[in-house]
Scaffold this active site. Sequence first.
Site, PDB file in Angstrom:
ATOM      1  N   LYS A  17       0.815  -1.225   0.000  1.00 52.16           N
ATOM      2  CA  LYS A  17       0.000   0.000   0.000  1.00 52.16           C
ATOM      3  C   LYS A  17       0.845   1.271   0.000  1.00 52.16           C
ATOM      4  CE  LYS A  17      -3.215  -2.850  -0.250  1.00 52.16           C
ATOM      5  NZ  LYS A  17      -3.827  -3.099  -1.563  1.00 52.16           N
TER       6      LYS A  17
ATOM      7  N   GLU B 161      -1.747   8.627   7.659  1.00 49.78           N
ATOM      8  CA  GLU B 161      -2.583   9.482   6.810  1.00 49.78           C
ATOM      9  C   GLU B 161      -3.472  10.354   7.674  1.00 49.78           C
ATOM     10  OE1 GLU B 161      -4.961   7.077   4.174  1.00 49.78           O
ATOM     11  OE2 GLU B 161      -3.343   6.947   2.703  1.00 49.78           O
TER      12      GLU B 161
ATOM     13  N   HIS C 226     -16.999   6.308  -0.257  1.00 51.92           N
ATOM     14  CA  HIS C 226     -16.045   5.446  -0.966  1.00 51.92           C
ATOM     15  C   HIS C 226     -16.469   5.424  -2.426  1.00 51.92           C
ATOM     16  CE1 HIS C 226     -13.733   1.478  -1.475  1.00 51.92           C
ATOM     17  NE2 HIS C 226     -14.302   1.745  -2.633  1.00 51.92           N
TER      18      HIS C 226
ATOM     19  N   LYS D  63     -18.701  -4.698   1.341  1.00 51.21           N
ATOM     20  CA  LYS D  63     -19.676  -3.893   0.610  1.00 51.21           C
ATOM     21  C   LYS D  63     -21.020  -4.596   0.606  1.00 51.21           C
ATOM     22  CE  LYS D  63     -15.978  -1.979  -2.123  1.00 51.21           C
ATOM     23  NZ  LYS D  63     -15.123  -2.238  -3.300  1.00 51.21           N
TER      24      LYS D  63
ATOM     25  N   ARG E 103      -7.844  -6.398 -10.006  1.00 46.41           N
ATOM     26  CA  ARG E 103      -8.688  -7.538 -10.384  1.00 46.41           C
ATOM     27  C   ARG E 103     -10.027  -7.031 -10.903  1.00 46.41           C
ATOM     28  NH1 ARG E 103      -9.303  -6.836  -4.806  1.00 46.41           N
ATOM     29  NH2 ARG E 103     -11.444  -6.274  -4.276  1.00 46.41           N
TER      30      ARG E 103
ATOM     31  N   VAL F 233     -16.281  -7.676  -7.576  1.00 37.97           N
ATOM     32  CA  VAL F 233     -17.625  -8.217  -7.373  1.00 37.97           C
ATOM     33  C   VAL F 233     -18.663  -7.298  -8.027  1.00 37.97           C
ATOM     34  CG1 VAL F 233     -19.371  -8.813  -5.644  1.00 37.97           C
ATOM     35  CG2 VAL F 233     -16.961  -9.296  -5.185  1.00 37.97           C
TER      36      VAL F 233
END
Length: 448
Positions: free
Chosen positions: A116, A200, A208, A237, A291, A294
Amino acid sequence: MVSKVLIANRGEIALRVLRACKELGISTVAVHSTADNAAMHVRLADESVCVGPPSARDSYLNIPQIVAACEITGADAVHPGYGFLSENARFADILEAHQLTFIGPTASHIRTMGDKIEAKRTAERLGIPVVPGSPGAVTEDGEAMKIAKDIGFPVLVKASAGGGGRGMKIARTEKELPHALATARSEAGAAFGDDAVYIEKYLEKPRHIEVQVFGDGAGNAIHLGERDCSLQRRNQKVWEEANSPALKPQQREKIGTICAEAMKGLQYRGAGTIEFLYENGEFFFIEMNTRLQVEHPVTEAVTGLDLVHEQIRVASGDGLSLKQEDVTFSGHAIECRINAEDPRTFVPSPGEITHYHAPGGLGVRIDSAVYRGYRIPPFYDSLVGKLIVHGRTREECMMRLKRALDEFVLDGIKTTLPLFRDLVTNHSVRRGEYDIHWLEHFLDGEVG
Ligand code: MV4
């Protein structure tokens, strides 16, 4: 074009990939565990290979078995779906070493985005706006304090090897910072074998919003707009929509162009998602997923594109089927993730589906691998299916969603369908007024 694709996954995403292959005239190979002998993906594929016992570690994640299944069946490509091996750079490397095509990005891009800190550094270099924070890993508490005072409290300590919400600690004041650093470091070390952390600015009430991108690996890239995935619980989600109710066309165009240009600079190949937190009209990069996700069907609904088709084209070296100026956005789409879970506690509820009737009609899509009499095994994630509804406007989409939910019959197990029946009539949801914390407050009975 690749000629035989092995699908290294199960459930609805295995069917999703199978369908794209069939349309393209590509042969399919399913792999499955012994718990999935009766699964739909095994029935619908041209061939199938059992790769191990129920535990995903020993079957869907078993790299030697999956490579052997390619060799036995003569598959020349692998589609990993999402989860499992989809973001495993070592798997991508191993396939390449066996002259097998990985339908996904390069191993190097997977590796970069899996770290990350490296992902954020890369995003910033490519002109993507990032959350203010430490320029890299923080190793000294003194240095961390200096950065935190500079950006202002509250701050968030994140694990570089984390992502998806794992290994994060909030420090609201100077006093809390040393403890947040220590616990984030030790948890990251224990969970990921890498204790690198970064800092951060903590955004209190963001949405989001993620941008779908596609690259051909040769410096050409496009964006397919955004999805709003703010309605989530514990980093899972629940409901996703395109477009975001919070964005105006001009903002979509601007952030989309920034992302597409960045992917050109990276020579990115395949499907990707650039995740942002969005607060007070500003976008802040947090992570990139390498990727197919979903929630990709909401993007398919508003663009009319088949994302798996594009993935296969790009992996075959045929390039994208269209240019940015050919991408158009039409109407609004919402996806509900229907899980085999208690709709209030989210405790998994595996078992036999005794009655099943899926809704249909204009603008209604069901991506699912279940059928009446199917027994949902307890070994994997609890997604039973996705209901994706499209309408010309968000209002029409919501009306249609309510109708589709009323039609849905899925008995024998508990599902999250009742939650969606509550959400579709909820005033805040109807107005599109929610942030990443709204659903958890709603479930706690704190907001109507
Ligand atoms: C954040 C944040 C607030 N400020 N970063 C959680 C999942 C991981 N992908 C990043 N996450 C967050 N990062 C800063 N600087 C809040 C979250 C967050 C969150 C983000 C997206 C969707 C749901 C979330 C739920 C809780 C926290």
